[in-house]
Design an enzyme around this catalytic site. Structure first.
Site, PDB file in Angstrom:
ATOM      1  N   TYR A   1       0.849  -1.184   0.000  1.00 43.94           N
ATOM      2  CA  TYR A   1       0.000   0.000   0.000  1.00 43.94           C
ATOM      3  C   TYR A   1       0.888   1.239   0.000  1.00 43.94           C
ATOM      4  CZ  TYR A   1      -3.649  -3.361   1.307  1.00 43.94           C
ATOM      5  OH  TYR A   1      -4.509  -4.441   1.347  1.00 43.94           O
ATOM      6  N   ASN A   2       1.208   1.669  -1.219  1.00 46.02           N
ATOM      7  CA  ASN A   2       2.054   2.847  -1.441  1.00 46.02           C
ATOM      8  C   ASN A   2       3.437   2.683  -0.811  1.00 46.02           C
ATOM      9  OD1 ASN A   2       2.796   5.293  -2.468  1.00 46.02           O
ATOM     10  ND2 ASN A   2       1.605   6.525  -1.025  1.00 46.02           N
TER      11      ASN A   2
END
Length: 315
Positions: free
Chosen positions: A57-58
């Site tokens: 996630y990012n």
């Protein structure tokens, strides 16, 4: 907030698990750091004790938000943290990375990001087609023996892959996609639940299609996760989802609740679901989601939603 036991782990978790893919920021709407941290803190204040994140996630940003929020609240011992391995986000693209060497490294990075010395639930995010499942899961078992993780699990695995994984490590948790617009794995989920594997389902709001926010087909950037990952923002599933929303609108009007709460209750009230992952990037949306658990659908309402979702959606 309502709570259930997460399979054979014995852990009591909130029936809403805060998902942080959106909080990580990549491929979703933009919010400030303060708003994202506030979303996490607000969820905890409203009874959520279960947070799901991932290094993908990012590039670890979501994990860092979670770590910073929990450090600020000083409540690590009261929280159940789930994160993942075997998937990474680099230069705008996702890559599978299931080798033992890579997973051992990912775990160390996650521990630093989360500012903790252990992870409650550690999931293999996706099976890596280039690496034998046995090697991937052996890495998770090693981490468990070292005390860096407490419980092992898998996400996006088939039954055959879960059975292979179980030969190398106890699989305590399964994270599949499940919602009113995606029931293709329902039999698999029930099979896993009967084996006392805790089920933490994701995509509870269908990437946002079940919030009622999107009533007209919109053009999103190709990198936006609503079209990159979820198929409901394209035809024919968009129109089919709109027909389902009409049924939800009727229930929502009678109950005086937003349709998002109907979608969340429908998933949470399934006996085989321990906790439903729901993402939110603002405190106000978190509060609205948490208020879903102040009431329950009737048996007749659940049966109606079951029937309509089966009729309207092609799985």
């Amino acid at each position: 907030m309502r709570y259930k036991t997460l399979g054979r782990t014995g852990i009591k978790v909130s029936q809403m698990c805060l998902g942080t893919w959106g909080i990580g920021g990549q491929g979703w709407s933009e919010y400030s750091d303060e708003e994202r941290l506030s979303a996490i803190q607000t969820a905890v204040e409203y009874g959520v004790n279960f947070i799901d994140t991932a290094p993908a996630y990012n590039s670890g940003q979501a994990e860092r938000y979670v770590g910073n929020a929990i450090e600020k609240m000083n409540n690590r011992d009261k929280m159940i943290i789930s994160t993942k391995c075997g998937n990474e986000f680099v230069d705008g693209k996702y890559y599978r990375c299931g080798s033992k060497k890579k997973i051992m490294k990912q775990c160390e990075e996650s521990l630093r990001n989360l500012k903790t010395d252990y992870i409650d639930v550690y999931l293999v995010h996706f099976p890596d087609p280039e690496v034998e499942i046995e090697e991937t899961v052996d890495a998770v078992e090693t981490l468990k023996k070292e005390g860096k993780i407490l419980h092992a699990g898998v996400s996006n695995f088939t039954q055959e892959q879960i059975e292979r994984a179980e030969k190398c490590c106890d699989i305590d948790v399964f994270q599949p996609q499940y919602s009113l617009v995606d029931r293709k794995d329902e039999e698999l989920i029930q099979w896993a639940s009967k084996r006392k594997i805790g089920i933490m389902s994701y995509g509870s709001l269908g990437g946002g299609i079940l919030t009622g926010k999107y009533r007209h087909l919109e053009q999103f950037d190709p990198s936006d996760n609503r079209v990159r990952y979820y198929p409901y923002f394209k035809e024919p599933l968009f129109s089919q989802s709109m027909e389902l929303l009409k049924v939800m609108d009727t229930i929502g009007k009678e109950r005086n609740v937003p349709v998002s709460q109907i979608a969340m209750n429908w998933a949470a009230q399934k006996e085989f679901i321990s906790s439903s992952i729901v993402g939110a990037q603002s405190a106000s949306k978190v509060i609205e989601n948490c208020e879903s658990f102040n009431w329950e659908l009737t048996r007749d309402e659940i049966d109606l939603l079951d029937k309509k979702s089966e009729e309207l959606l092609a799985y």
